[in-house]
Design a protein around this motif. Structure first.
Motif, mmCIF file in Angstrom:
data_model
loop_
_atom_site.group_PDB
_atom_site.id
_atom_site.type_symbol
_atom_site.label_atom_id
_atom_site.label_comp_id
_atom_site.label_asym_id
_atom_site.label_seq_id
_atom_site.Cartn_x
_atom_site.Cartn_y
_atom_site.Cartn_z
ATOM 1 N N ASP A 118 0.863 -1.184 0.000
ATOM 2 C CA ASP A 118 0.000 0.000 0.000
ATOM 3 C C ASP A 118 0.899 1.235 0.000
ATOM 4 N N VAL A 119 1.280 1.664 -1.194
ATOM 5 C CA VAL A 119 2.275 2.727 -1.352
ATOM 6 C C VAL A 119 1.796 3.720 -2.404
ATOM 7 N N LEU A 120 1.831 4.995 -2.062
ATOM 8 C CA LEU A 120 1.532 6.060 -3.015
ATOM 9 C C LEU A 120 2.812 6.809 -3.346
ATOM 10 N N LEU A 121 3.058 6.999 -4.634
ATOM 11 C CA LEU A 121 4.193 7.779 -5.115
ATOM 12 C C LEU A 121 3.675 9.195 -5.374
ATOM 13 N N LEU A 122 4.257 10.175 -4.673
ATOM 14 C CA LEU A 122 3.696 11.519 -4.622
ATOM 15 C C LEU A 122 4.746 12.576 -4.938
ATOM 16 N N ARG A 123 4.268 13.791 -5.223
ATOM 17 C CA ARG A 123 5.142 14.950 -5.389
ATOM 18 C C ARG A 123 4.452 16.151 -4.759
ATOM 19 N N PRO A 124 5.197 17.018 -4.100
ATOM 20 C CA PRO A 124 4.592 18.199 -3.479
ATOM 21 C C PRO A 124 4.055 19.161 -4.540
ATOM 22 N N VAL A 125 2.868 19.693 -4.291
ATOM 23 C CA VAL A 125 2.291 20.693 -5.190
ATOM 24 C C VAL A 125 1.936 21.979 -4.446
ATOM 25 N N GLN A 126 1.977 21.949 -3.119
ATOM 26 C CA GLN A 126 1.732 23.162 -2.333
ATOM 27 C C GLN A 126 2.386 23.027 -0.970
ATOM 28 N N GLY A 127 3.089 24.073 -0.538
ATOM 29 C CA GLY A 127 3.593 24.151 0.819
ATOM 30 C C GLY A 127 4.847 23.344 1.068
ATOM 31 N N ASP A 128 5.282 23.358 2.318
ATOM 32 C CA ASP A 128 6.484 22.676 2.766
ATOM 33 C C ASP A 128 6.149 21.762 3.938
ATOM 34 N N PHE A 129 7.011 20.777 4.163
ATOM 35 C CA PHE A 129 6.860 19.969 5.362
ATOM 36 C C PHE A 129 7.113 20.839 6.584
ATOM 37 N N PRO A 130 6.251 20.757 7.593
ATOM 38 C CA PRO A 130 6.447 21.597 8.780
ATOM 39 C C PRO A 130 7.679 21.181 9.565
ATOM 40 N N ALA A 131 8.299 22.160 10.220
ATOM 41 C CA ALA A 131 9.454 21.873 11.067
ATOM 42 C C ALA A 131 9.010 21.058 12.277
ATOM 43 N N PRO A 132 9.886 20.195 12.802
ATOM 44 C CA PRO A 132 9.526 19.399 13.982
ATOM 45 C C PRO A 132 9.200 20.293 15.176
ATOM 46 N N ARG A 133 8.202 19.900 15.945
ATOM 47 C CA ARG A 133 7.883 20.606 17.183
ATOM 48 C C ARG A 133 8.824 20.159 18.296
ATOM 49 N N GLU A 134 8.989 21.015 19.292
ATOM 50 C CA GLU A 134 9.832 20.644 20.430
ATOM 51 C C GLU A 134 9.302 19.396 21.107
ATOM 52 N N GLN A 135 8.014 19.335 21.261
ATOM 53 C CA GLN A 135 7.374 18.172 21.870
ATOM 54 C C GLN A 135 6.481 17.528 20.814
ATOM 55 N N ALA A 136 6.676 16.242 20.598
ATOM 56 C CA ALA A 136 5.919 15.542 19.559
ATOM 57 C C ALA A 136 4.423 15.615 19.830
ATOM 58 N N GLY A 137 3.667 15.723 18.757
ATOM 59 C CA GLY A 137 2.218 15.755 18.867
ATOM 60 C C GLY A 137 1.592 14.954 17.744
ATOM 61 N N PRO A 138 0.279 14.963 17.664
ATOM 62 C CA PRO A 138 -0.396 14.179 16.637
ATOM 63 C C PRO A 138 -0.158 14.722 15.237
ATOM 64 N N VAL A 139 -0.219 13.826 14.284
ATOM 65 C CA VAL A 139 -0.093 14.162 12.867
ATOM 66 C C VAL A 139 -1.288 13.555 12.144
ATOM 67 N N ARG A 140 -1.826 14.286 11.183
ATOM 68 C CA ARG A 140 -2.893 13.734 10.344
ATOM 69 C C ARG A 140 -2.438 13.729 8.896
ATOM 70 N N ILE A 141 -2.606 12.589 8.252
ATOM 71 C CA ILE A 141 -2.420 12.477 6.812
ATOM 72 C C ILE A 141 -3.769 12.094 6.222
ATOM 73 N N SER A 142 -4.235 12.853 5.239
ATOM 74 C CA SER A 142 -5.517 12.575 4.596
ATOM 75 C C SER A 142 -5.293 12.332 3.108
ATOM 76 N N VAL A 143 -5.943 11.300 2.582
ATOM 77 C CA VAL A 143 -5.810 10.928 1.178
ATOM 78 C C VAL A 143 -7.162 11.144 0.501
ATOM 79 N N HIS A 144 -7.196 12.032 -0.490
ATOM 80 C CA HIS A 144 -8.418 12.371 -1.211
ATOM 81 C C HIS A 144 -8.314 11.823 -2.639
ATOM 82 N N HIS A 145 -9.372 11.163 -3.100
ATOM 83 C CA HIS A 145 -9.366 10.447 -4.376
ATOM 84 C C HIS A 145 -10.225 11.184 -5.403
#
Length: 199
Positions: free
Chosen positions: A95-122
Protein backbone atom coordinates in the motif's frame (compact mmCIF):
# COMPACT_ATOMS: atom_id res chain seq x y z
CA UNK A 1 12.14 20.65 6.92
CA UNK A 2 12.99 21.03 3.22
CA UNK A 3 10.38 19.63 0.88
CA UNK A 4 11.76 16.92 -1.45
CA UNK A 5 10.86 16.27 -5.06
CA UNK A 6 9.39 12.80 -4.50
CA UNK A 7 7.64 11.34 -1.45
CA UNK A 8 6.42 7.80 -0.82
CA UNK A 9 3.51 7.31 1.59
CA UNK A 10 3.91 3.72 2.78
CA UNK A 11 1.24 1.93 4.85
CA UNK A 12 2.14 -1.54 6.12
CA UNK A 13 -0.20 -4.14 7.59
CA UNK A 14 1.60 -6.20 10.22
CA UNK A 15 1.03 -9.47 12.01
CA UNK A 16 -0.93 -8.91 15.22
CA UNK A 17 1.16 -7.67 18.11
CA UNK A 18 4.36 -7.08 16.13
CA UNK A 19 4.27 -3.35 15.42
CA UNK A 20 6.57 -2.33 18.28
CA UNK A 21 9.04 -4.98 17.15
CA UNK A 22 9.17 -3.44 13.67
CA UNK A 23 9.34 0.13 15.01
CA UNK A 24 12.33 -0.72 17.20
CA UNK A 25 14.15 -2.45 14.35
CA UNK A 26 13.26 0.28 11.86
CA UNK A 27 14.48 3.11 14.07
CA UNK A 28 17.69 1.30 15.00
CA UNK A 29 18.71 0.01 11.55
CA UNK A 30 16.78 1.63 8.72
CA UNK A 31 16.52 5.38 9.34
CA UNK A 32 20.17 6.43 9.12
CA UNK A 33 21.05 3.78 6.55
CA UNK A 34 18.38 4.97 4.11
CA UNK A 35 19.36 8.61 4.56
CA UNK A 36 22.96 7.66 3.80
CA UNK A 37 22.00 6.51 0.28
CA UNK A 38 19.89 9.58 -0.54
CA UNK A 39 16.41 8.67 0.67
CA UNK A 40 15.71 10.25 4.06
CA UNK A 41 12.86 8.96 6.21
CA UNK A 42 10.62 11.98 6.87
CA UNK A 43 8.19 10.38 9.29
CA UNK A 44 7.42 7.10 11.05
CA UNK A 45 4.09 6.58 12.77
CA UNK A 46 1.86 4.32 14.76
CA UNK A 47 -1.83 4.55 13.90
CA UNK A 48 -3.61 4.29 17.26
CA UNK A 49 -6.92 3.31 15.67
CA UNK A 50 -5.25 0.43 13.78
CA UNK A 51 -2.80 -1.41 16.08
CA UNK A 52 -1.38 -3.56 13.28
CA UNK A 53 -0.53 -0.68 10.95
CA UNK A 54 2.81 1.09 10.49
CA UNK A 55 2.86 4.24 8.35
CA UNK A 56 5.94 6.03 7.08
CA UNK A 57 7.15 8.63 4.60
CA UNK A 58 10.32 8.34 2.54
CA UNK A 59 11.78 11.09 0.35
CA UNK A 60 13.92 11.40 -2.78
CA UNK A 61 15.34 14.51 -4.47
CA UNK A 62 13.81 13.50 -7.81
CA UNK A 63 12.50 10.52 -9.77
CA UNK A 64 15.81 9.96 -11.57
CA UNK A 65 17.63 9.22 -8.33
CA UNK A 66 14.92 7.05 -6.80
CA UNK A 67 15.79 3.79 -8.55
CA UNK A 68 19.55 3.96 -7.85
CA UNK A 69 18.98 4.82 -4.18
CA UNK A 70 16.52 1.96 -3.72
CA UNK A 71 18.88 -0.45 -5.47
CA UNK A 72 21.81 0.63 -3.29
CA UNK A 73 19.86 0.16 -0.08
CA UNK A 74 18.06 -3.11 -0.91
CA UNK A 75 21.24 -4.75 -2.22
CA UNK A 76 23.33 -3.37 0.63
CA UNK A 77 24.59 -4.85 3.89
CA UNK A 78 22.01 -3.36 6.28
CA UNK A 79 19.00 -4.76 4.42
CA UNK A 80 20.79 -8.08 3.92
CA UNK A 81 21.38 -8.34 7.67
CA UNK A 82 17.90 -7.32 8.84
CA UNK A 83 15.42 -7.95 6.00
CA UNK A 84 14.31 -11.34 7.28
CA UNK A 85 13.45 -9.91 10.71
CA UNK A 86 11.60 -6.96 9.16
CA UNK A 87 9.66 -9.04 6.65
CA UNK A 88 8.61 -11.48 9.37
CA UNK A 89 6.51 -8.73 10.96
CA UNK A 90 4.62 -7.86 7.76
CA UNK A 91 1.44 -9.14 6.17
CA UNK A 92 1.41 -6.56 3.36
CA UNK A 93 3.83 -3.79 2.28
CA UNK A 94 2.27 -2.88 -1.08
CA UNK A 95 0.00 0.00 0.00
CA UNK A 96 2.28 2.73 -1.35
CA UNK A 97 1.53 6.06 -3.02
CA UNK A 98 4.19 7.78 -5.11
CA UNK A 99 3.70 11.52 -4.62
CA UNK A 100 5.14 14.95 -5.39
CA UNK A 101 4.59 18.20 -3.48
CA UNK A 102 2.29 20.69 -5.19
CA UNK A 103 1.73 23.16 -2.33
CA UNK A 104 3.59 24.15 0.82
CA UNK A 105 6.48 22.68 2.77
CA UNK A 106 6.86 19.97 5.36
CA UNK A 107 6.45 21.60 8.78
CA UNK A 108 9.45 21.87 11.07
CA UNK A 109 9.53 19.40 13.98
CA UNK A 110 7.88 20.61 17.18
CA UNK A 111 9.83 20.64 20.43
CA UNK A 112 7.37 18.17 21.87
CA UNK A 113 5.92 15.54 19.56
CA UNK A 114 2.22 15.75 18.87
CA UNK A 115 -0.40 14.18 16.64
CA UNK A 116 -0.09 14.16 12.87
CA UNK A 117 -2.89 13.73 10.34
CA UNK A 118 -2.42 12.48 6.81
CA UNK A 119 -5.52 12.58 4.60
CA UNK A 120 -5.81 10.93 1.18
CA UNK A 121 -8.42 12.37 -1.21
CA UNK A 122 -9.37 10.45 -4.38
CA UNK A 123 -10.32 12.14 -7.65
CA UNK A 124 -11.53 11.34 -11.15
CA UNK A 125 -8.30 12.59 -12.77
CA UNK A 126 -5.21 14.70 -12.05
CA UNK A 127 -6.18 17.25 -9.41
CA UNK A 128 -3.14 19.51 -9.02
CA UNK A 129 -5.30 22.52 -9.86
CA UNK A 130 -7.35 21.93 -6.70
CA UNK A 131 -4.40 22.08 -4.29
CA UNK A 132 -4.79 25.78 -3.58
CA UNK A 133 -8.26 25.19 -2.10
CA UNK A 134 -6.89 22.96 0.66
CA UNK A 135 -7.25 24.11 4.27
CA UNK A 136 -3.99 22.26 5.00
CA UNK A 137 -0.67 23.91 4.20
CA UNK A 138 1.09 20.88 2.70
CA UNK A 139 -0.45 19.08 -0.29
CA UNK A 140 1.10 16.26 -2.31
CA UNK A 141 -0.29 14.84 -5.55
CA UNK A 142 0.06 11.56 -7.38
CA UNK A 143 3.33 11.29 -9.27
CA UNK A 144 2.74 9.65 -12.66
CA UNK A 145 5.91 7.55 -12.35
CA UNK A 146 7.15 5.30 -13.74
CA UNK A 147 8.04 3.06 -10.84
CA UNK A 148 11.62 2.17 -11.73
CA UNK A 149 11.88 -0.34 -8.87
CA UNK A 150 9.11 -2.92 -9.49
CA UNK A 151 10.27 -5.11 -6.58
CA UNK A 152 8.46 -2.51 -4.44
CA UNK A 153 5.01 -1.98 -6.00
CA UNK A 154 3.12 1.30 -5.81
CA UNK A 155 -0.59 2.00 -6.27
CA UNK A 156 -1.15 2.81 -9.94
CA UNK A 157 -4.07 4.23 -11.88
CA UNK A 158 -5.14 6.49 -9.00
CA UNK A 159 -5.36 10.26 -8.72
CA UNK A 160 -4.99 11.59 -5.20
CA UNK A 161 -4.18 14.67 -3.22
CA UNK A 162 -2.58 13.95 0.14
CA UNK A 163 -2.63 16.57 2.88
CA UNK A 164 -0.37 16.59 5.94
CA UNK A 165 -1.12 18.48 9.14
CA UNK A 166 0.29 18.64 12.67
CA UNK A 167 -3.22 18.20 13.99
CA UNK A 168 -5.72 15.35 13.89
CA UNK A 169 -8.76 17.64 13.47
CA UNK A 170 -10.43 16.96 10.13
CA UNK A 171 -11.32 20.19 8.28
CA UNK A 172 -14.32 20.43 5.95
CA UNK A 173 -13.67 19.15 2.44
CA UNK A 174 -13.50 22.08 -0.02
CA UNK A 175 -16.47 22.19 -2.37
CA UNK A 176 -14.18 21.99 -5.41
CA UNK A 177 -12.72 18.74 -4.05
CA UNK A 178 -16.11 17.24 -3.19
CA UNK A 179 -17.39 17.81 -6.72
CA UNK A 180 -14.60 15.69 -8.22
CA UNK A 181 -14.16 13.11 -5.48
CA UNK A 182 -14.76 9.49 -6.44
CA UNK A 183 -14.84 8.08 -2.89
CA UNK A 184 -14.65 9.14 0.71
CA UNK A 185 -11.23 10.42 1.84
CA UNK A 186 -8.96 8.29 4.02
CA UNK A 187 -8.01 10.08 7.23
CA UNK A 188 -5.03 8.70 9.13
CA UNK A 189 -4.66 10.07 12.67
CA UNK A 190 -1.07 9.21 13.55
CA UNK A 191 1.31 9.14 16.49
CA UNK A 192 4.96 9.88 15.61
CA UNK A 193 7.56 7.40 16.79
CA UNK A 194 10.64 8.55 18.73
CA UNK A 195 12.85 9.32 15.72
CA UNK A 196 10.21 10.74 13.37
CA UNK A 197 11.22 14.06 11.79
CA UNK A 198 7.56 14.91 11.18
CA UNK A 199 6.22 15.24 14.72
Amino acid sequence: MATPGIVELRQYTLHPGRRDELVELFEREFVDSQSAVGMPVLGTFRQPSAPDRFVWLRAFPDLTGRGPSLTEFYTGPVWAAHSAAANATMVDFRDVLLLRPVQGDFPAPREQAGPVRISVHHFDGPADDLAGDSPDRLVLATHPGPNEFPALPVREGEHVLVTVSLDTAIPPVPASWARRAVREPEHLPLEPTATSLLR
